[in-house]
Design a protein around this motif. Structure first.
Motif, PDB file in Angstrom:
ATOM      1  N   MET A 287     -14.722  29.717 -12.441  1.00  0.00           N
ATOM      2  CA  MET A 287     -13.357  29.459 -12.014  1.00  0.00           C
ATOM      3  C   MET A 287     -12.811  28.294 -12.835  1.00  0.00           C
ATOM      4  O   MET A 287     -13.413  27.247 -12.923  1.00  0.00           O
ATOM      5  N   ASN A 288     -11.657  28.480 -13.407  1.00  0.00           N
ATOM      6  CA  ASN A 288     -11.027  27.478 -14.244  1.00  0.00           C
ATOM      7  C   ASN A 288      -9.981  26.731 -13.428  1.00  0.00           C
ATOM      8  O   ASN A 288      -9.026  27.306 -12.925  1.00  0.00           O
ATOM      9  N   LYS A 289     -10.156  25.412 -13.294  1.00  0.00           N
ATOM     10  CA  LYS A 289      -9.229  24.604 -12.490  1.00  0.00           C
ATOM     11  C   LYS A 289      -7.824  24.579 -13.075  1.00  0.00           C
ATOM     12  O   LYS A 289      -6.856  24.403 -12.370  1.00  0.00           O
ATOM     13  N   LYS A 290      -7.702  24.762 -14.364  1.00  0.00           N
ATOM     14  CA  LYS A 290      -6.399  24.692 -15.009  1.00  0.00           C
ATOM     15  C   LYS A 290      -5.483  25.835 -14.585  1.00  0.00           C
ATOM     16  O   LYS A 290      -4.275  25.708 -14.631  1.00  0.00           O
ATOM     17  N   ASN A 291      -6.038  26.962 -14.193  1.00  0.00           N
ATOM     18  CA  ASN A 291      -5.236  28.123 -13.818  1.00  0.00           C
ATOM     19  C   ASN A 291      -4.881  28.152 -12.333  1.00  0.00           C
ATOM     20  O   ASN A 291      -4.182  29.052 -11.891  1.00  0.00           O
ATOM     21  N   LEU A 292      -5.372  27.180 -11.568  1.00  0.00           N
ATOM     22  CA  LEU A 292      -5.111  27.165 -10.135  1.00  0.00           C
ATOM     23  C   LEU A 292      -3.826  26.390  -9.828  1.00  0.00           C
ATOM     24  O   LEU A 292      -3.502  25.415 -10.499  1.00  0.00           O
ATOM     25  N   SER A 293      -3.137  26.825  -8.788  1.00  0.00           N
ATOM     26  CA  SER A 293      -1.964  26.087  -8.341  1.00  0.00           C
ATOM     27  C   SER A 293      -2.418  24.856  -7.562  1.00  0.00           C
ATOM     28  O   SER A 293      -3.577  24.732  -7.165  1.00  0.00           O
ATOM     29  N   SER A 294      -1.519  23.936  -7.322  1.00  0.00           N
ATOM     30  CA  SER A 294      -1.870  22.733  -6.568  1.00  0.00           C
ATOM     31  C   SER A 294      -2.287  23.098  -5.146  1.00  0.00           C
ATOM     32  O   SER A 294      -3.174  22.468  -4.568  1.00  0.00           O
ATOM     33  N   PHE A 295      -1.693  24.139  -4.579  1.00  0.00           N
ATOM     34  CA  PHE A 295      -2.061  24.593  -3.237  1.00  0.00           C
ATOM     35  C   PHE A 295      -3.491  25.130  -3.229  1.00  0.00           C
ATOM     36  O   PHE A 295      -4.270  24.821  -2.332  1.00  0.00           O
ATOM     37  N   GLU A 296      -3.844  25.913  -4.240  1.00  0.00           N
ATOM     38  CA  GLU A 296      -5.200  26.447  -4.329  1.00  0.00           C
ATOM     39  C   GLU A 296      -6.224  25.323  -4.534  1.00  0.00           C
ATOM     40  O   GLU A 296      -7.291  25.334  -3.935  1.00  0.00           O
ATOM     41  N   LYS A 297      -5.879  24.331  -5.353  1.00  0.00           N
ATOM     42  CA  LYS A 297      -6.777  23.191  -5.561  1.00  0.00           C
ATOM     43  C   LYS A 297      -6.980  22.422  -4.263  1.00  0.00           C
ATOM     44  O   LYS A 297      -8.088  21.973  -3.964  1.00  0.00           O
ATOM     45  N   LEU A 298      -5.921  22.289  -3.488  1.00  0.00           N
ATOM     46  CA  LEU A 298      -6.019  21.610  -2.207  1.00  0.00           C
ATOM     47  C   LEU A 298      -6.927  22.376  -1.251  1.00  0.00           C
ATOM     48  O   LEU A 298      -7.803  21.797  -0.611  1.00  0.00           O
ATOM     49  N   LEU A 299      -6.734  23.693  -1.163  1.00  0.00           N
ATOM     50  CA  LEU A 299      -7.545  24.508  -0.267  1.00  0.00           C
ATOM     51  C   LEU A 299      -9.019  24.517  -0.657  1.00  0.00           C
ATOM     52  O   LEU A 299      -9.899  24.545   0.198  1.00  0.00           O
TER      53      LEU A 299
END
Length: 66
Positions: free
Chosen positions: A1-13
């Motif tokens: 999973m690449n953190k750069k492609n995640l939205s801020s909401f997904e990173k929070l979850l």
């Protein structure tokens, strides 16, 4: 999973980011420092509003009739 492609909401979850919560605002009280000038001490005026004698700031949240 690449953190750069995640939205801020997904990173929070997923727990990658901690939410930045604002500091809780304390209610104004008699004797507290004025939030506007920082030098005067708040006191009640004739309309039961907290007022700063130094700068004239008036807190409109309080008040009452006598």
């Amino acid at each position: 999973m690449n953190k750069k492609n995640l939205s801020s909401f997904e990173k929070l979850l997923l727990g990658f980011e901690d939410p930045k919560l604002p500091a809780a605002a304390q209610p104004l009280r008699k004797g507290a420092l004025c939030p506007q000038c920082g030098t005067g001490r708040l006191d009640y005026n004739g309309m039961l509003q907290l007022e700063c004698p130094a700068c004239g700031f008036v807190n409109g949240e309080t008040g009452g009739c006598t």
